[in-house]
Write a protein that holds these residues in place. Structure first.
Motif, short mmCIF file in Angstrom:
data_model
loop_
_atom_site.label_atom_id
_atom_site.label_comp_id
_atom_site.label_asym_id
_atom_site.label_seq_id
_atom_site.Cartn_x
_atom_site.Cartn_y
_atom_site.Cartn_z
N LEU A 71 1.03 -0.89 -0.25
CA LEU A 71 -0.29 -0.04 0.22
C LEU A 71 1.01 1.80 -0.38
CD1 LEU A 71 -3.03 0.77 -0.10
CD2 LEU A 71 -2.62 0.69 2.67
N TYR A 72 2.08 1.20 0.63
CA TYR A 72 2.86 2.17 0.77
C TYR A 72 3.27 2.83 -0.51
CZ TYR A 72 7.51 4.16 0.80
OH TYR A 72 8.59 4.92 0.36
N LYS A 73 4.02 1.64 -1.37
CA LYS A 73 4.38 2.11 -2.94
C LYS A 73 3.28 2.33 -3.87
CE LYS A 73 8.23 -1.96 -2.40
NZ LYS A 73 8.64 -2.97 -3.52
N MET A 74 2.24 1.82 -3.71
CA MET A 74 1.37 2.28 -4.19
C MET A 74 0.35 4.33 -4.11
SD MET A 74 -0.58 -0.40 -6.26
CE MET A 74 -1.23 -2.37 -6.72
N ILE A 75 0.60 3.96 -2.74
CA ILE A 75 0.61 5.70 -2.33
C ILE A 75 1.00 6.22 -2.89
CG2 ILE A 75 0.53 7.59 -0.77
CD1 ILE A 75 -0.61 4.97 0.79
N ALA A 76 2.95 6.10 -2.99
CA ALA A 76 3.82 7.10 -3.77
C ALA A 76 3.96 7.00 -5.37
CB ALA A 76 5.62 5.91 -3.08
N GLU A 77 3.66 5.50 -5.89
CA GLU A 77 3.70 5.99 -7.12
C GLU A 77 2.15 6.67 -6.96
OE1 GLU A 77 2.86 2.13 -8.27
OE2 GLU A 77 4.85 1.11 -8.09
N THR A 78 1.16 7.28 -6.59
CA THR A 78 0.19 7.91 -6.90
C THR A 78 0.82 9.35 -7.09
OG1 THR A 78 -1.51 6.15 -6.49
CG2 THR A 78 -1.90 8.22 -6.54
N CYS A 79 1.41 9.75 -5.73
CA CYS A 79 1.79 10.77 -4.55
C CYS A 79 3.37 11.30 -6.49
CB CYS A 79 2.17 11.38 -3.83
SG CYS A 79 1.46 10.53 -2.08
N GLU A 80 3.88 10.95 -6.73
CA GLU A 80 4.71 11.07 -7.82
C GLU A 80 3.54 11.39 -9.06
OE1 GLU A 80 7.88 11.57 -8.49
OE2 GLU A 80 7.67 11.33 -6.37
N GLU A 81 2.85 10.98 -9.16
CA GLU A 81 1.52 11.13 -10.70
C GLU A 81 1.35 12.51 -10.58
OE1 GLU A 81 -0.28 6.74 -11.72
OE2 GLU A 81 -1.47 8.28 -10.74
N LEU A 82 1.28 12.86 -9.35
CA LEU A 82 0.51 13.69 -9.11
C LEU A 82 1.76 15.40 -8.92
CD1 LEU A 82 -2.08 13.82 -5.80
CD2 LEU A 82 -2.43 14.37 -8.48
N ILE A 83 3.02 15.11 -8.60
CA ILE A 83 4.14 15.34 -8.68
C ILE A 83 4.40 15.87 -9.72
CG2 ILE A 83 6.06 15.79 -8.46
CD1 ILE A 83 5.70 13.75 -5.27
N ASP A 84 4.14 14.73 -10.92
CA ASP A 84 4.73 15.24 -12.67
C ASP A 84 3.75 15.65 -13.34
OD1 ASP A 84 6.83 13.32 -11.84
OD2 ASP A 84 5.56 11.74 -12.88
N GLY A 85 2.62 15.98 -12.60
CA GLY A 85 1.22 17.38 -13.64
C GLY A 85 0.15 16.52 -13.85
N ASN A 86 -0.26 15.35 -13.52
CA ASN A 86 -1.23 14.38 -13.64
C ASN A 86 -2.40 14.69 -12.73
OD1 ASN A 86 -0.18 13.31 -16.17
ND2 ASN A 86 1.71 11.78 -14.40
N LEU A 87 -3.62 14.71 -12.97
CA LEU A 87 -5.05 14.53 -12.53
C LEU A 87 -4.98 15.33 -11.41
CD1 LEU A 87 -4.38 11.25 -10.93
CD2 LEU A 87 -5.47 12.15 -12.71
N HIS A 88 -4.60 17.08 -11.85
CA HIS A 88 -4.59 17.96 -11.14
C HIS A 88 -6.36 18.63 -11.17
CE1 HIS A 88 0.06 19.32 -10.45
NE2 HIS A 88 -0.57 18.18 -10.63
N GLU A 89 -6.20 18.50 -12.51
CA GLU A 89 -8.26 18.60 -13.09
C GLU A 89 -8.76 17.98 -11.31
OE1 GLU A 89 -7.31 14.28 -15.13
OE2 GLU A 89 -6.16 16.52 -14.66
N GLN A 90 -8.47 17.99 -11.28
CA GLN A 90 -9.20 16.02 -10.29
C GLN A 90 -9.48 16.99 -8.78
OE1 GLN A 90 -10.75 13.58 -10.45
NE2 GLN A 90 -10.58 13.71 -12.39
N PHE A 91 -8.38 18.39 -8.68
CA PHE A 91 -8.88 19.63 -7.90
C PHE A 91 -9.40 20.58 -7.51
CE2 PHE A 91 -5.68 16.72 -6.78
CZ PHE A 91 -4.95 16.17 -5.54
N PRO A 92 -10.91 20.43 -8.14
CA PRO A 92 -11.82 21.90 -8.28
C PRO A 92 -12.52 22.22 -7.82
CG PRO A 92 -13.48 19.10 -8.12
CD PRO A 92 -12.27 19.42 -7.88
#
Length: 467
Positions: A71-92
């Protein structure tokens, strides 16, 4: 046709768009806070900072045995996606909101949790496998995660702002070199003073702005002290022993900033002093920029009935009724940006003062004001540099003629003919319209050769021994 899923919280069940990665608490914020029209997605550095903080928190929880490795690795990977600029439209959600930033924190928690669920092959909202609260927000509260994320965002944004400031300083410095041979009149209180070079004037602009690089960096350095592990009010309830220091260490590794845990978490949780002093540095920069733009508008005024010492690049027609008119639109827009920054600083002051007891609930408007000021100032400096400063030209002859005809050059005669004689000559020149030069020769106070030497504009630009 949009499909929805049902999610529930303390207040009951609410429909959330089926494809949304955010959840019920974000949806409530969307419904409740229709204020500024500026959403969290408009500030990507804040979203990236939230992701960094959540990654550091997950790493800390894993290292302390509170989170399993997968679960830690999955959370970390998802955080990296956000850091890379992905899913930013999900912050409305709107940047200005009640709740001391809880909506922002939960927006991040929900997006990360639902993306992890997707990676696990589960349905969005199936939080028994990865919960926004129990897993993503583990060992945290909004009251430590939100301000820590804000500080990480401001540290990153300060780097960008300072780089833009360096560029405009260099642009003014280059103009200072270019205009070094141009002699002009200096002015005090809008009245003729003594001669100077236009190069000195533009180098002074570079120097005054350059001072603010160290001020911004020094004040931003206050943001490295964070309160992660404080949880709700600084007592650390629900955070394990050692969490605060370890999380700060992990944050430092992830960001490259010298992040440390605040020595007193109860004090650090409601404290907004770092924001106040950093905002004051932004205001100081705005005041200086606005003064420079005032000067540029004055120096370019005319072209026939003004100073007309410099030409600003023409950017657009200036009037719907006056043919041929071109206005100093770039300095004007920068002036207006500076007014906005000064106003934002007052907002930050009021928001900081409004803290009560163990928390300051006004951090959303405080964070919005500072980040808006930083973005506005950065854009304004780029615009001023690219569309104005680099294209400025000097009207050399107009400047020199004003020096020759100015009464102000009589100041240079003080050491040689005395203040009384200088005053009489200045008065007569003013009343008759005649030149100081002609009046000195007529009164036979100095020889023509010596007068030429004293009044050589180049001799009046720096200190020198009396001749």
């Amino acid at each position: 046709m949009e499909h929805f899923r049902n999610e529930s919280d303390l207040l009951g069940t609410l429909q959330v768009p089926q494809n949304a990665y955010y959840g019920v608490q974000t949806q409530r914020a969307i419904d409740n806070f229709k204020i500024s029209g500026q959403t969290l997605s408009s500030y990507p550095q804040f979203i990236k900072a939230l992701a960094v903080v959540k990654k550091a928190a997950a790493k800390t929880n894993y290292e302390l045995g509170l989170l399993d490795e997968n679960l830690y690795k999955m959370i970390a990977e998802t955080c990296e996606e956000l850091i890379d600029g992905n899913l930013h439209e999900q912050f409305p959600i709107d940047m200005i909101q009640g709740g001391a930033g809880t909506s922002v924190n939960m927006n991040a928690n929900e997006v990360i949790a639902n993306r992890v669920l997707e990676k696990l092959g589960k349905e969005k909202g199936d939080y028994q496998y990865c919960s926004p609260n129990d897993h993503i927000n583990l060992s945290q509260s909004t009251n430590d995660a939100y301000p820590t994320s804000l500080k990480m965002a401001l540290l990153s944004m300060n780097l960008e702002l300072v780089e833009k400031l360096r560029k405009i300083v260099e642009a003014f410095r280059e103009k200072g070199k270019e205009f070094a041979p141009v002699i002009k009149m200096g002015r005090t209180q809008l009245q003729d003073a003594v001669p100077m070079s236009m190069g000195q004037e533009f180098e002074a602009y570079a120097a005054t702005l350059e001072e603010d690089i160290s001020k911004l960096n020094a004040n931003a350095n206050l943001f490295v002290e964070v309160n992660m592990g404080a949880t709700a009010i600084g007592t650390g309830l629900n955070a394990p022993v050692g969490y605060a220091n370890l999380c700060a260490k992990n944050l430092a590794q992830l960001t490259g900033f010298s992040v440390i845990s605040a020595p007193n978490l109860v004090e650090a949780t409601p404290d907004t002093g770092a924001y106040v002093i950093y905002s004051s540095a932004l205001k100081r920069l705005a005041v200086k920029l606005s003064k420079i733009c005032n000067d540029l508008r004055l120096l370019s005024s005319g072209p026939r009935a003004g100073f007309f010492e410099i030409n600003l690049p023409p950017m657009q027609p200036g009037s719907s009724i006056m043919p041929g008119k071109v206005n100093p639109v770039i300095p004007e827009v920068v002036n207006q940006v500076c007014f906005k920054v000064i106003g934002n600083d007052l907002t930050v002051t009021f928001a900081a003062e409004a803290g009560q007891l163990q928390l300051n609930v006004m951090e959303p408007v405080l964070s919005h004001s500072i980040m808006e000021s930083m973005i506005f100032l950065g854009n304004a400096m780029d615009t001023l540099r690219e569309k104005c400063i680099v294209g400025i030209t000097a009207n050399k002859e107009a400047c020199l003629n004003m020096v020759r005809n100015s009464i102000g050059i009589v100041t240079a005669l003080n050491p040689y003919i005395g203040y009384k004689n200088s005053t009489e000559i200045a008065k007569e020149a003013l009343e008759t319209g005649r030149s100081v030069y002609d009046l000195v020769l007529e009164r036979r106070i100095l020889s023509e050769e010596r007068l030429n030497e004293i009044l050589d504009p180049a001799n009046m630009l720096k200190p020198h021994q009396p001749m």
